[in-house]
Design a protein around this motif. Sequence first.
Motif, PDB file in Angstrom:
ATOM      1  N   TRP A 117       5.116  -1.375   8.289  1.00 37.00           N
ATOM      2  CA  TRP A 117       3.898  -1.165   7.810  1.00 37.00           C
ATOM      3  C   TRP A 117       3.652   0.423   7.450  1.00 37.00           C
ATOM      4  O   TRP A 117       3.518   0.862   6.380  1.00 37.00           O
ATOM      5  N   LEU A 118       4.000   1.187   8.415  1.00 36.67           N
ATOM      6  CA  LEU A 118       3.877   2.715   8.184  1.00 36.67           C
ATOM      7  C   LEU A 118       4.766   3.328   6.956  1.00 36.67           C
ATOM      8  O   LEU A 118       4.601   4.111   6.179  1.00 36.67           O
ATOM      9  N   GLU A 119       6.131   2.404   7.001  1.00 33.71           N
ATOM     10  CA  GLU A 119       7.052   3.186   5.871  1.00 33.71           C
ATOM     11  C   GLU A 119       6.476   2.729   4.628  1.00 33.71           C
ATOM     12  O   GLU A 119       6.501   3.699   3.737  1.00 33.71           O
ATOM     13  N   THR A 120       5.708   1.595   4.503  1.00 38.03           N
ATOM     14  CA  THR A 120       5.341   1.259   3.117  1.00 38.03           C
ATOM     15  C   THR A 120       4.121   1.958   2.740  1.00 38.03           C
ATOM     16  O   THR A 120       4.101   2.559   1.651  1.00 38.03           O
ATOM     17  N   TYR A 121       3.256   2.444   3.959  1.00 42.92           N
ATOM     18  CA  TYR A 121       2.221   3.308   3.544  1.00 42.92           C
ATOM     19  C   TYR A 121       2.459   4.763   3.317  1.00 42.92           C
ATOM     20  O   TYR A 121       1.938   5.414   2.114  1.00 42.92           O
ATOM     21  N   LEU A 122       3.581   5.090   3.977  1.00 47.66           N
ATOM     22  CA  LEU A 122       3.977   6.537   3.440  1.00 47.66           C
ATOM     23  C   LEU A 122       4.866   6.919   2.014  1.00 47.66           C
ATOM     24  O   LEU A 122       4.533   7.598   1.378  1.00 47.66           O
ATOM     25  N   LEU A 123       5.463   5.663   1.986  1.00 52.78           N
ATOM     26  CA  LEU A 123       6.241   5.506   0.577  1.00 52.78           C
ATOM     27  C   LEU A 123       5.128   5.534  -0.668  1.00 52.78           C
ATOM     28  O   LEU A 123       5.432   6.126  -1.651  1.00 52.78           O
TER      29      LEU A 123
END
Length: 642
Positions: free
Chosen positions: A199-205
């Motif tokens: 989830w954090l990966e998608t948020y930061l991307l």
Amino acid sequence: MILACHNLNKAFGDQIIVKDGSFHIEDREKAALVGLNGAGKSTLLKIVMGELQADSGEVILTKGKTVGYLAQHQDLMSGNTIYEEVKTAKAEIIEMEKQIRTIELEMSHLSGEQLDARLASYHRLTAAFERADGYAYKSELTGVLKGLGFTEEEFDKPVDALSGGQKTRVSLGKLLLTKPDILLLDEPTNHLDMNSIAWLETYLLNYPGAVLIVSHDRYFLNRVVTKVIEIELGSVMTYMGNYSDFAEKKKQLRDAKLKEYLNQQREIKHQEAVIEKLRSFNREKSIRRAESREKLLNKITPLEKPVEQNTDIHLQLEPACVSGNDVLHVENLSKSFPPQTLFTGISFDIRRGEHVAIIGDNGTGKTTLLKILNSVIPADSGFFTLGTNVKVGYYDQEHHVLHMEKTIFQEISDAYPKLTNTEIRNMLAAFLFTGDDVFKLIGDLSGGERGRVSLAKLMLSEANFLILDEPTNHLDIASKEILERALNDYTGTVLYVSHDRYFINQTATRILDLVNNTFVNYIGNYDYYLEKKDELTQVYAVPPATGTSGTEAVPAVDVSESKLSWQEQKEAQARERKRQNDLKRTEERIGWLEERDAEIDALLSQEEVYTNSVRCQELAKEKAANAAELEELYEKWEELAE
């Protein structure tokens, strides 16, 4: 450009942290700051934030831009609940909403110029509220908290009562919701499970600002960053690309520097030998020639030898004896800690040579299963058996097998008296204990350091079945790579729990996903698991029907009785991999033949070719053969694609 650091210098006594370090971050850029443990990554972030003063150099933040910083350790003692704490990130929007509601009440009692004035204020505030996406802030709060692994039942927990890891997650959520222009994140994935990290990966991307991340999670860095800033022995170097690009470029750069150094050393030794030989002739001319060469030699600026990396250390793990083909049989195993059911009726087998990773959300029972298999705690029902000649080596996160009164060196040498001092030091160096560190008392070490000592002992144990619980925790990237190579060369069997997706990708031949109280089996690495996750979870781990209680047991997936047996599933997946490979090869061949066909057409239009009858016949024959082969390949491609 949003942030620039120019010629930073920082030292603590004789220890140089950074020397003339420079780097910059562009708007919306996602960058990583990497280096060995103790290299100075966290120190550099604190200098950027102004929490530490650099000895010299400057940090420049573009005027009007905001910075948000997540440190590794948080000490929230606000008296708020989790929801109230992250809600403070939206204080400006909440105040704006309060003003809008107040004006709405006031306007019902106003008229004339007063009403016009309040209407103007109302329109200005509502426009600003809409620009700030104020109507969606509550759903945004909920989405971020759930994304970081908190359930709605936990929203009302007081933050003062949370663990350190939970407080870090709350602080991360609060920081993300403030949406600064640049985020500085120090190990943001440390306390997240796989779903939360994804989830954090998608948020930061998708984050509209810039991000600078310190992390040892290589899979995470590969997904998120497009620039890597490395700090090594005080030097700061910038590489474009993700972590894998950085690792490859760094290796190429180091190999080139080493080659240059070795070539110079050879040249220096050659010239010294020639000078010595010329002097030995003891003639005026030869002595003059020797002196001339000596002057040239003295003008050479010696190159520094590239620093040896921890990755040059190779651990050799070799079992004392070979186990039977059947290493572990688990049948109908169940465990609950009422009111929570961890797993129910799970069954699986592990065979010699397999490297099996157990994954799943936090709290699903992965560590509990390993403890059952090592007889640390009992199962509620079911049983397991070990195969012939199986010798287990167990690494847990509590490290019960260390002697607090011994030094690190004594701990290893007493357990393995046949090892030489050099062999012991090499093993300890692989796990970040160098120099006088090896003489520290076990009792004085941190939890992470004790974990590394336990792991070093296990690597020497000659067991043929390694059971590991989070083996990469507290290891830096170089040590993880050493462990990966060691496990990949290991001829025994490995069963481990890990959240490190890159490590799983490098070392696992099979994955068991603990989901909905049961296991789903994947014959492949983490990338294969991601590809097949939704499909196989629906078949083998259907969640409880709506209305059932969360503690109700889900029917077990017994591999031998499921729609596909373990062996059948393995064979089906092997056939699918073969089909994909054949399809790829067919597409490549079609592409090559089509390109060649175009080349032949171009050749036939050239005067020197079409006036040469022999050459024309050769090309026409090749073109006809290619056309026949293409016809077959198109048919084959259609079959494979279906």
